[in-house]
Scaffold this motif. Sequence first.
Motif, PDB file in Angstrom:
ATOM      1  N   VAL A 166      -6.192  -0.431   5.674  1.00 31.15           N
ATOM      2  CA  VAL A 166      -6.657   0.853   5.142  1.00 31.15           C
ATOM      3  C   VAL A 166      -6.235   0.994   3.680  1.00 31.15           C
ATOM      4  N   TRP A 167      -7.107   1.628   2.895  1.00 27.71           N
ATOM      5  CA  TRP A 167      -6.705   2.060   1.561  1.00 27.71           C
ATOM      6  C   TRP A 167      -5.546   3.043   1.704  1.00 27.71           C
ATOM      7  N   GLU A 168      -4.744   3.180   0.622  1.00 29.79           N
ATOM      8  CA  GLU A 168      -3.613   4.105   0.683  1.00 29.79           C
ATOM      9  C   GLU A 168      -3.610   5.033  -0.528  1.00 29.79           C
ATOM     10  N   TRP A 169      -3.342   6.307  -0.245  1.00 31.25           N
ATOM     11  CA  TRP A 169      -3.240   7.304  -1.309  1.00 31.25           C
ATOM     12  C   TRP A 169      -2.041   7.029  -2.224  1.00 31.25           C
ATOM     13  N   THR A 170      -2.207   7.296  -3.503  1.00 31.61           N
ATOM     14  CA  THR A 170      -1.075   7.360  -4.430  1.00 31.61           C
ATOM     15  C   THR A 170      -1.063   8.746  -5.061  1.00 31.61           C
ATOM     16  N   ALA A 171       0.014   9.063  -5.752  1.00 32.87           N
ATOM     17  CA  ALA A 171       0.182  10.391  -6.344  1.00 32.87           C
ATOM     18  C   ALA A 171      -0.540  10.549  -7.673  1.00 32.87           C
ATOM     19  N   ASP A 172      -1.039   9.461  -8.250  1.00 28.49           N
ATOM     20  CA  ASP A 172      -1.581   9.504  -9.614  1.00 28.49           C
ATOM     21  C   ASP A 172      -3.027   9.970  -9.662  1.00 28.49           C
ATOM     22  N   TRP A 173      -3.341  10.789 -10.683  1.00 22.50           N
ATOM     23  CA  TRP A 173      -4.734  11.120 -10.971  1.00 22.50           C
ATOM     24  C   TRP A 173      -5.442   9.875 -11.473  1.00 22.50           C
ATOM     25  N   TYR A 174      -6.704   9.745 -11.105  1.00 22.71           N
ATOM     26  CA  TYR A 174      -7.473   8.560 -11.486  1.00 22.71           C
ATOM     27  C   TYR A 174      -7.869   8.599 -12.963  1.00 22.71           C
TER      28      TYR A 174
ATOM     29  N   ARG B 235      -9.718  13.628  -8.573  1.00 24.54           N
ATOM     30  CA  ARG B 235      -9.606  12.390  -7.803  1.00 24.54           C
ATOM     31  C   ARG B 235      -8.246  11.720  -8.009  1.00 24.54           C
ATOM     32  N   LYS B 236      -7.712  11.165  -6.953  1.00 27.51           N
ATOM     33  CA  LYS B 236      -6.477  10.389  -7.001  1.00 27.51           C
ATOM     34  C   LYS B 236      -6.805   8.894  -6.907  1.00 27.51           C
ATOM     35  N   VAL B 237      -5.801   8.060  -7.192  1.00 25.65           N
ATOM     36  CA  VAL B 237      -5.957   6.611  -7.115  1.00 25.65           C
ATOM     37  C   VAL B 237      -5.637   6.130  -5.699  1.00 25.65           C
ATOM     38  N   LEU B 238      -6.561   5.374  -5.123  1.00 22.53           N
ATOM     39  CA  LEU B 238      -6.296   4.635  -3.890  1.00 22.53           C
ATOM     40  C   LEU B 238      -5.942   3.196  -4.241  1.00 22.53           C
ATOM     41  N   LYS B 239      -5.104   2.575  -3.409  1.00 28.55           N
ATOM     42  CA  LYS B 239      -4.701   1.188  -3.644  1.00 28.55           C
ATOM     43  C   LYS B 239      -4.790   0.371  -2.353  1.00 28.55           C
ATOM     44  N   GLY B 240      -4.963  -0.940  -2.539  1.00 29.03           N
ATOM     45  CA  GLY B 240      -4.776  -1.888  -1.450  1.00 29.03           C
ATOM     46  C   GLY B 240      -6.006  -2.428  -0.764  1.00 29.03           C
ATOM     47  N   GLY B 241      -7.157  -1.772  -0.941  1.00 32.59           N
ATOM     48  CA  GLY B 241      -8.331  -2.240  -0.224  1.00 32.59           C
ATOM     49  C   GLY B 241      -8.238  -1.920   1.256  1.00 32.59           C
ATOM     50  N   SER B 242      -9.244  -2.343   2.017  1.00 31.86           N
ATOM     51  CA  SER B 242      -9.271  -2.017   3.449  1.00 31.86           C
ATOM     52  C   SER B 242      -9.939  -3.134   4.241  1.00 31.86           C
ATOM     53  N   HIS B 243     -10.113  -2.874   5.530  1.00 29.21           N
ATOM     54  CA  HIS B 243     -10.803  -3.840   6.405  1.00 29.21           C
ATOM     55  C   HIS B 243     -12.276  -3.960   6.064  1.00 29.21           C
TER      56      HIS B 243
ATOM     57  N   ARG C  31       3.267   8.100 -14.530  1.00 21.11           N
ATOM     58  CA  ARG C  31       2.675   8.953 -13.505  1.00 21.11           C
ATOM     59  C   ARG C  31       1.162   9.077 -13.643  1.00 21.11           C
ATOM     60  N   GLY C  32       0.521   8.120 -14.281  1.00 21.37           N
ATOM     61  CA  GLY C  32      -0.940   8.091 -14.322  1.00 21.37           C
ATOM     62  C   GLY C  32      -1.538   9.049 -15.330  1.00 21.37           C
ATOM     63  N   GLY C  33      -2.851   9.286 -15.185  1.00 21.24           N
ATOM     64  CA  GLY C  33      -3.579  10.111 -16.132  1.00 21.24           C
ATOM     65  C   GLY C  33      -3.444  11.595 -15.837  1.00 21.24           C
ATOM     66  N   CYS C  34      -4.338  12.393 -16.418  1.00 21.39           N
ATOM     67  CA  CYS C  34      -4.304  13.840 -16.229  1.00 21.39           C
ATOM     68  C   CYS C  34      -5.405  14.261 -15.256  1.00 21.39           C
ATOM     69  N   GLU C  35      -5.210  15.404 -14.623  1.00 21.58           N
ATOM     70  CA  GLU C  35      -6.162  15.888 -13.628  1.00 21.58           C
ATOM     71  C   GLU C  35      -7.554  16.080 -14.223  1.00 21.58           C
ATOM     72  N   GLU C  36      -7.630  16.629 -15.419  1.00 20.71           N
ATOM     73  CA  GLU C  36      -8.908  16.945 -16.033  1.00 20.71           C
ATOM     74  C   GLU C  36      -9.776  15.701 -16.215  1.00 20.71           C
ATOM     75  N   ALA C  37      -9.132  14.582 -16.523  1.00 25.97           N
ATOM     76  CA  ALA C  37      -9.880  13.343 -16.752  1.00 25.97           C
ATOM     77  C   ALA C  37     -10.282  12.648 -15.452  1.00 25.97           C
ATOM     78  N   SER C  38      -9.833  13.160 -14.329  1.00 26.11           N
ATOM     79  CA  SER C  38     -10.097  12.482 -13.056  1.00 26.11           C
ATOM     80  C   SER C  38     -11.407  12.902 -12.406  1.00 26.11           C
TER      81      SER C  38
END
Length: 328
Positions: free
Chosen positions: A235-243, A281-289, A262-269
Amino acid sequence: MTLLWPDIERNDRQPEGGRTGDMVWISGGTFRMGSNDHYPEEAPVHRVTVDGFWIDRMPVTNRQFKRFVKATRHKTLAEIPPDPRQYPGALPHMLYAGSLVFVPPPPVDLRDWSQWWTFMKGADWRHPYGPKSNIKGLDDYPVVHVSFSDALAYAKWAGKDIPTEAEWEFAARGGLDSAEFAWGTEFTPGGAHMANTWQGEFPRQNLNVDGYERTSPVTAFAPNGYGVHDMIGNVWEWTADWYSTKHEVDAPKACCIPQNPRGGCEEASYDPCLPNIRIPRKVLKGGSHLCAPNYCRRYRPAARHAEPIDTSTSHVGFRCVKRTPTAE
């Protein structure tokens, strides 16, 4: 199997034991984050420093999430009908509680992901494939159909937090710096599948060579060099950073390397393709099945994907971290 063990500069020491319950201690250090060889949002490669932190040895499971819901009576976003004010122009009869479920289609245009995703009424973490499904026998599988707010609520209840993108990628690399995969330089070394990904022609043909058609138990595949399971695939996994659409450029001097970014800003996401729907939008990591060689080759530590914080799906989960006081 080729492994690259780099000379990573460590900036703290591992606590005695290195484990506490289901968490693993990750000694902080400086590493090369991102990739210049795949998707544009992964570039450029740049040096980043993270402090040491504890990370869950595996994604949060149905068993663990069930305890959280029992203790808090938490309702996930997928169990609550959407607020019409947040979705201007949406048809009223489409605003029902549900979540996105992957449904294999006939041959389709790979540019149109809506051909294999269905917003299914009644789909949620207890019913991962629709209202007639359940999680009986899936206690040790990753919980899915959780939005970012659901993941954060669980983390706070557990006295933990959601990892930043930098923390997540550092842990996923397992001590390997600049290796393409979390286990080395080859996707399937010696023909062995190292993670739950898609084999065959996505999205219509899954050969299940790795033994799993959908998600898998969180310890089904070997852990990485840090002893952490399922950082890639499943499964993809949530991170705390704005995309953000790309990483910052590499620092010109060692003194300027970002520490605990801590990543970008909310407005740019926000998604520029949906100007009327202001969902960050937040950053997902890891890919999935569902990641396959012919589509979404994101079964790598550097890979990243944007996900609206109100969205839950049948292939997104999460894990948690605990930081030392100096890492806050």
